[in-house]
Design an enzyme around this catalytic site. Structure first.
Site, short mmCIF file in Angstrom:
data_model
loop_
_atom_site.label_atom_id
_atom_site.label_comp_id
_atom_site.label_asym_id
_atom_site.label_seq_id
_atom_site.Cartn_x
_atom_site.Cartn_y
_atom_site.Cartn_z
N LEU A 230 0.72 -1.16 -0.26
CA LEU A 230 -0.33 -0.19 -0.29
C LEU A 230 1.09 1.49 0.03
O LEU A 230 1.43 1.15 0.99
CB LEU A 230 -1.21 -0.18 1.41
CG LEU A 230 -2.24 1.05 1.46
CD1 LEU A 230 -2.88 1.25 0.46
CD2 LEU A 230 -2.02 1.18 2.18
N ASP A 231 0.72 2.05 -0.86
CA ASP A 231 1.19 3.39 -1.34
C ASP A 231 2.36 3.11 -1.56
O ASP A 231 4.13 4.78 -1.07
CB ASP A 231 1.54 4.33 0.13
CG ASP A 231 -0.79 5.09 0.15
OD1 ASP A 231 -0.91 4.54 -1.01
OD2 ASP A 231 -1.20 5.13 0.80
N GLU A 232 3.69 2.06 -1.54
CA GLU A 232 4.39 1.86 -1.40
C GLU A 232 5.00 1.66 -3.01
O GLU A 232 6.38 0.52 -3.57
CB GLU A 232 5.15 1.40 -0.21
CG GLU A 232 4.82 1.93 0.68
CD GLU A 232 5.43 0.74 2.29
OE1 GLU A 232 6.37 -0.55 1.10
OE2 GLU A 232 4.72 0.84 3.35
#
Length: 288
Positions: A230-232
Site C-alpha cells: 500500500l502506497d509503496e
C-alpha cells in the site's frame, strides 16, 4: 507538457555492454532520423543500461513495421528490450476517483486543452459526487459503490470497464480504496496513484491536520505505480513545498492539493512520453 506531437520515441534497456549507445544512434543515423532529444543512464550497481531517443525522420517515407523489425535485428546482439512510440499517440485512459475533485478536475482541464495526450474512456467512482463534472466533459461516469462484502464484485466491474474500453492506462486520482492483490497484478506498470508525501507518518483521516500539530516544515505529494504494498509502489514523480508556522491546517490542505495535481500530471506525462523505465523494483526516470 507533452512534446510528442511531431517526434517518434525509441525507449530501450539491456545489460550494460560496450556499444549500447552506438547501436541506437548509429541505427537512427542510417535510417536518416534526426535525434531531437537523447537520454541514457548506466546503472553500475545493477549492471543495466537505459536509453531514450526522440527523433524525427528526415526522409518522406517512414515505415514503422520495417523500422521496428530492422532495429530488433540490430539490437538482438544486446538482448535489448525496446518500445517504439509514434507521434501523436493518444493513450486510452480510465480514471478512478472517490469524492475529492481536485486531481480529476486538473486532469480533465489538461485533457481538454491537449496538454496530456490521453483519450479518457471512462471515469469510475465509488461515490456519485463527481458525476456532473464528468458529464460536463462528455465522459461516461460509472458509479460503482463498494463495501467489504461487495469489494470483489465491484472490482470485477472495474476490470470489465477497463477491458471493454481497451484502456492502456489507469489513473487513481484520489481513489480512496485499497486494490486487491489480483487487481494490482492485473494493472502492474499501467496504473498510477497519487497521495500526500507525509506517509508513512500521519496515516488515516486529516493527515495535514496531524502534520500541523507536529509542526512539519515540508509538505508534498508522491505519484507511483501501484503494487501490492500500500502506497509503496515504484515512484515516478514527487513534489515538495516548504511551509512554516504561519500555515494553518486549511493552508496545508490547499497547498497539498496543488502539489498533488502537479505531481500526478507530471507522472502521467513521464509515463506517456516513455520516460519511465522499471527494473528490479525501482524506476529510472528521464525527467525534463
Amino acid at each position: 507538457m507533452s512534446r510528442m506531437s511531431d517526434t517518434w520515441i525509441l525507449a530501450a534497456q539491456c545489460q550494460s555492454l560496450l556499444g549500447t549507445v552506438d547501436v541506437v544512434t548509429r541505427f537512427l543515423k542510417e535510417q536518416q532520423c534526426y535525434i531531437t532529444e537523447l537520454n541514457s543512464f548506466d546503472d553500475r550497481l545493477g549492471g543495466r543500461f537505459f536509453i531514450r531517443a526522440e527523433f524525427r525522420p528526415e526522409r518522406d517515407e517512414f515505415h514503422e513495421e520495417r523500422f521496428h523489425a530492422d532495429f530488433a535485428a540490430r539490437a538482438s546482439e544486446f538482448d535489448m528490450q525496446f518500445e517504439l512510440t509514434p507521434p501523436g499517440k493518444r493513450t486510452g485512459t480510465v480514471i478512478l476517483v472517490s469524492k475529492a475533485d481536485h486531481c480529476l478536475n486538473d486532469l480533465l482541464y489538461r485533457y481538454r486543452t491537449g496538454q496530456l495526450p490521453i483519450d479518457i474512456k471512462a471515469v469510475i467512482s465509488n461515490h456519485p459526487d463527481l458525476e456532473s463534472l464528468a458529464t460536463w466533459h462528455g465522459l461516461p461516469y460509472h458509479y460503482l459503490p463498494i463495501s467489504p462484502e461487495t469489494k470483489l464484485e465491484q472490482e470485477a466491474q472495474v476490470r470489465k470497464i477497463i477491458a471493454d474500453t481497451d484502456a492502456e492506462l489507469v489513473v487513481l486520482a484520489r481513489y480512496m480504496q485499497v486494490l486487491s492483490p489480483s487487481m494490482c497484478e492485473l494493472l502492474a506498470g499501467r496504473a498510477i496513484n497519487i497521495h500526500h508525501s507525509l506517509l508513512p507518518g500521519f496515516k488515516g483521516a486529516k493527515p495535514y491536520h496531524q502534520a500541523y500539530e507536529k509542526g512539519v516544515k515540508l509538505v508534498g505529494a508522491t505519484a507511483h505505480y501501484i503494487n501490492n504494498d500500500l502506497d509503496e509502489g515504484p515512484i515516478i514523480a514527487q513534489g515538495v513545498e516548504p511551509v512554516d508556522h504561519a500555515h494553518y491546517p486549511e493552508d496545508l490542505v490547499a497547498k497539498g492539493r496543488d502539489i498533488e495535481c502537479l505531481t500526478l500530471a507530471r507522472a502521467i506525462s513521464y509515463h506517456l512520453e516513455r520516460r519511465v523505465f522499471f527494473y528490479s523494483g525501482r524506476t529510472v526516470v528521464f525527467g525534463n
